[in-house]
Write a protein that holds these residues in place. Sequence first.
Motif, mmCIF file in Angstrom:
data_model
loop_
_atom_site.group_PDB
_atom_site.id
_atom_site.type_symbol
_atom_site.label_atom_id
_atom_site.label_comp_id
_atom_site.label_asym_id
_atom_site.label_seq_id
_atom_site.Cartn_x
_atom_site.Cartn_y
_atom_site.Cartn_z
ATOM 1 N N PRO A 110 63.222 90.903 48.169
ATOM 2 C CA PRO A 110 62.498 92.176 48.085
ATOM 3 C C PRO A 110 62.802 93.027 46.849
ATOM 4 O O PRO A 110 62.232 94.097 46.696
ATOM 5 C CB PRO A 110 63.027 92.905 49.323
ATOM 6 C CG PRO A 110 64.469 92.497 49.379
ATOM 7 C CD PRO A 110 64.506 91.056 48.884
ATOM 8 N N GLN A 111 63.707 92.598 45.976
ATOM 9 C CA GLN A 111 64.201 93.534 44.963
ATOM 10 C C GLN A 111 63.310 93.683 43.742
ATOM 11 O O GLN A 111 63.409 94.658 43.009
ATOM 12 C CB GLN A 111 65.617 93.114 44.535
ATOM 13 C CG GLN A 111 66.650 93.306 45.639
ATOM 14 C CD GLN A 111 67.929 92.539 45.346
ATOM 15 O OE1 GLN A 111 67.911 91.340 45.092
ATOM 16 N NE2 GLN A 111 69.050 93.222 45.370
ATOM 17 N N GLY A 112 62.455 92.681 43.511
ATOM 18 C CA GLY A 112 61.616 92.737 42.322
ATOM 19 C C GLY A 112 62.336 92.319 41.061
ATOM 20 O O GLY A 112 61.856 92.566 39.951
ATOM 21 N N TYR A 113 63.496 91.660 41.194
ATOM 22 C CA TYR A 113 64.240 91.184 40.028
ATOM 23 C C TYR A 113 63.654 89.868 39.520
ATOM 24 O O TYR A 113 63.107 89.076 40.301
ATOM 25 C CB TYR A 113 65.712 90.938 40.374
ATOM 26 C CG TYR A 113 66.494 92.171 40.749
ATOM 27 C CD1 TYR A 113 66.144 93.434 40.273
ATOM 28 C CD2 TYR A 113 67.612 92.084 41.573
ATOM 29 C CE1 TYR A 113 66.877 94.558 40.613
ATOM 30 C CE2 TYR A 113 68.361 93.202 41.913
ATOM 31 C CZ TYR A 113 67.986 94.440 41.439
ATOM 32 O OH TYR A 113 68.705 95.553 41.768
ATOM 33 N N LYS A 157 50.314 102.924 43.849
ATOM 34 C CA LYS A 157 51.035 102.958 45.127
ATOM 35 C C LYS A 157 52.540 102.829 44.907
ATOM 36 O O LYS A 157 53.339 103.576 45.500
ATOM 37 C CB LYS A 157 50.525 101.845 46.045
ATOM 38 C CG LYS A 157 49.081 102.027 46.501
ATOM 39 C CD LYS A 157 48.678 100.953 47.504
ATOM 40 C CE LYS A 157 47.291 101.215 48.055
ATOM 41 N NZ LYS A 157 46.920 100.282 49.133
ATOM 42 N N PHE A 158 52.929 101.883 44.066
ATOM 43 C CA PHE A 158 54.353 101.736 43.764
ATOM 44 C C PHE A 158 54.895 102.999 43.117
ATOM 45 O O PHE A 158 55.985 103.480 43.471
ATOM 46 C CB PHE A 158 54.567 100.530 42.832
ATOM 47 C CG PHE A 158 54.733 99.223 43.550
ATOM 48 C CD1 PHE A 158 55.980 98.643 43.699
ATOM 49 C CD2 PHE A 158 53.638 98.569 44.090
ATOM 50 C CE1 PHE A 158 56.134 97.432 44.357
ATOM 51 C CE2 PHE A 158 53.769 97.370 44.756
ATOM 52 C CZ PHE A 158 55.036 96.797 44.890
ATOM 53 N N LYS A 202 63.220 99.395 40.938
ATOM 54 C CA LYS A 202 61.983 99.852 40.296
ATOM 55 C C LYS A 202 61.301 98.646 39.662
ATOM 56 O O LYS A 202 61.384 98.432 38.454
ATOM 57 C CB LYS A 202 62.295 100.934 39.258
ATOM 58 C CG LYS A 202 62.962 102.164 39.864
ATOM 59 C CD LYS A 202 63.398 103.165 38.814
ATOM 60 C CE LYS A 202 64.118 104.339 39.446
ATOM 61 N NZ LYS A 202 64.623 105.313 38.435
ATOM 62 N N PRO A 203 60.635 97.831 40.479
ATOM 63 C CA PRO A 203 60.103 96.556 40.002
ATOM 64 C C PRO A 203 58.919 96.708 39.043
ATOM 65 O O PRO A 203 58.190 97.694 39.093
ATOM 66 C CB PRO A 203 59.662 95.857 41.294
ATOM 67 C CG PRO A 203 59.405 96.965 42.255
ATOM 68 C CD PRO A 203 60.382 98.051 41.912
ATOM 69 N N ILE A 214 59.663 96.984 47.117
ATOM 70 C CA ILE A 214 60.759 97.813 46.614
ATOM 71 C C ILE A 214 61.920 97.620 47.576
ATOM 72 O O ILE A 214 61.731 97.676 48.795
ATOM 73 C CB ILE A 214 60.359 99.305 46.561
ATOM 74 C CG1 ILE A 214 59.205 99.520 45.560
ATOM 75 C CG2 ILE A 214 61.551 100.180 46.195
ATOM 76 C CD1 ILE A 214 58.542 100.884 45.685
ATOM 77 N N SER A 215 63.100 97.380 47.040
ATOM 78 C CA SER A 215 64.281 97.192 47.885
ATOM 79 C C SER A 215 65.095 98.480 47.903
ATOM 80 O O SER A 215 65.416 99.036 46.848
ATOM 81 C CB SER A 215 65.131 96.039 47.344
ATOM 82 O OG SER A 215 66.250 95.798 48.166
#
Length: 427
Positions: free
Chosen positions: A191-194, A323-324, A345-346, A352-353
């Motif tokens: 979920p982190q977007g890394y 939305k993000f 902050k992906p 978003i985690s």
Amino acid sequence: MKKYSEMTAQELEQLKKELSAKYKEYQAKDLKLNMARGKPCVEQLNISMGMMDVLSSDDDLTCDDGTDCRNYGVLDGVHEAKVLLADMMEVGVDNVIVYGNSSLNVMYDTIARSMTHGVMGSTPWCKLDKVKFLCPVPGYDRHFKITEYFGIEMINVPMTKDGPDMDMVEKLVSEDDAIKGIWCVPKYSNPQGYSYSDEVVRRMARLEPKANDFRIYWDNAYTVHHLYEDDQDELIEILDECKRAGNPDMVYKFASTSKISFPGSGVSVLASSLNNLQDIKKQLTVQTIGHDKVNQLRHVRYFKNIDGIKAHMKLHADILRPKFEAVLEILERELGGLDIGTWTKPKGGYFISFDSLDGCAKDIVARCKKAGVEMTGAGATYPYGKDPHDSNIRIAPSYPPKDDLIVAAELFALCVKLSSIDKLLSK
């Protein structure tokens, strides 16, 4: 704003009283909002509706090589679809098999086949005393559900901003031949977007596993899912890197068009070495005569080429980006400087985690639910649903309308505050 940890018990009690009154106001609204799963919203589904018009009863459903897509045959996908998806996967056309609508189904099959028949002639996993998998955490709950279903022991590996802790990965796989694989979401991770750094990808490709049937399960689900046109993460291509490292057979690479076209009616694809594909086709030949070629052709006629996919993804980004940004603005405005949570902050992907104070995640999610906002279950991003810190929460901004999303995010921040105060007062 004063950090909560610097407040006196009396100050915290007073703040709790004020926030509790706000929480009751939310409860009185009888909300029914959902931030639980990364589903595309209606607007995203609508941008693909043109796909429904590219084929009709008057169209020629024959491929360039003469294949009639209405009939049986073509086990590994029609050539035009292989070209399109190989370009999306950044691999050669001979390195892909095109499947049905779900890459998760392909991953499940890959584990099941390894359990019953082994990997390229190795001992079937079901005949071994112990089978283990490495699981970067927090991670994708459905990956973990597959390995849990087959009774595979899962080992947590911490995620960093650059990818999994490779010192730990290298040590574990080199010492234990029961470790047969590692789950990876290498780009805009769930979920982190890394996204994995170049060094992590190279170290992954150069692993020296004790098990000769060890495989990297490279789920590149968000390969073209950028939020920003001018700020995008790029990955080193893992198949090439494994080949360069002398490990050509070590990776299975998965993707699909599920969040590109229609999630329930997309096309999935697996990329791997020719040796792996030959091994996989032995099962496929028994399992099916071929997947939905009409749908494969529909995707080709609609997108035409990789540039068509990229142009389409810009439309998705235009819907998702606000939305993000709305959620991130609320988190910063409501929680910034309070020292009671951190969040990613992906630049792409779907999540978003959020990490709360230890021991607060379940309580935060429960408070949200009581006030009408459904979140992903606390612990879901860890194997067996057990977050050792009870701190990680996955936020999915894609599905709700923006106005609803803002309400849900503000309520979430309020619940974080209330849970954090209770935690600090309990000390």
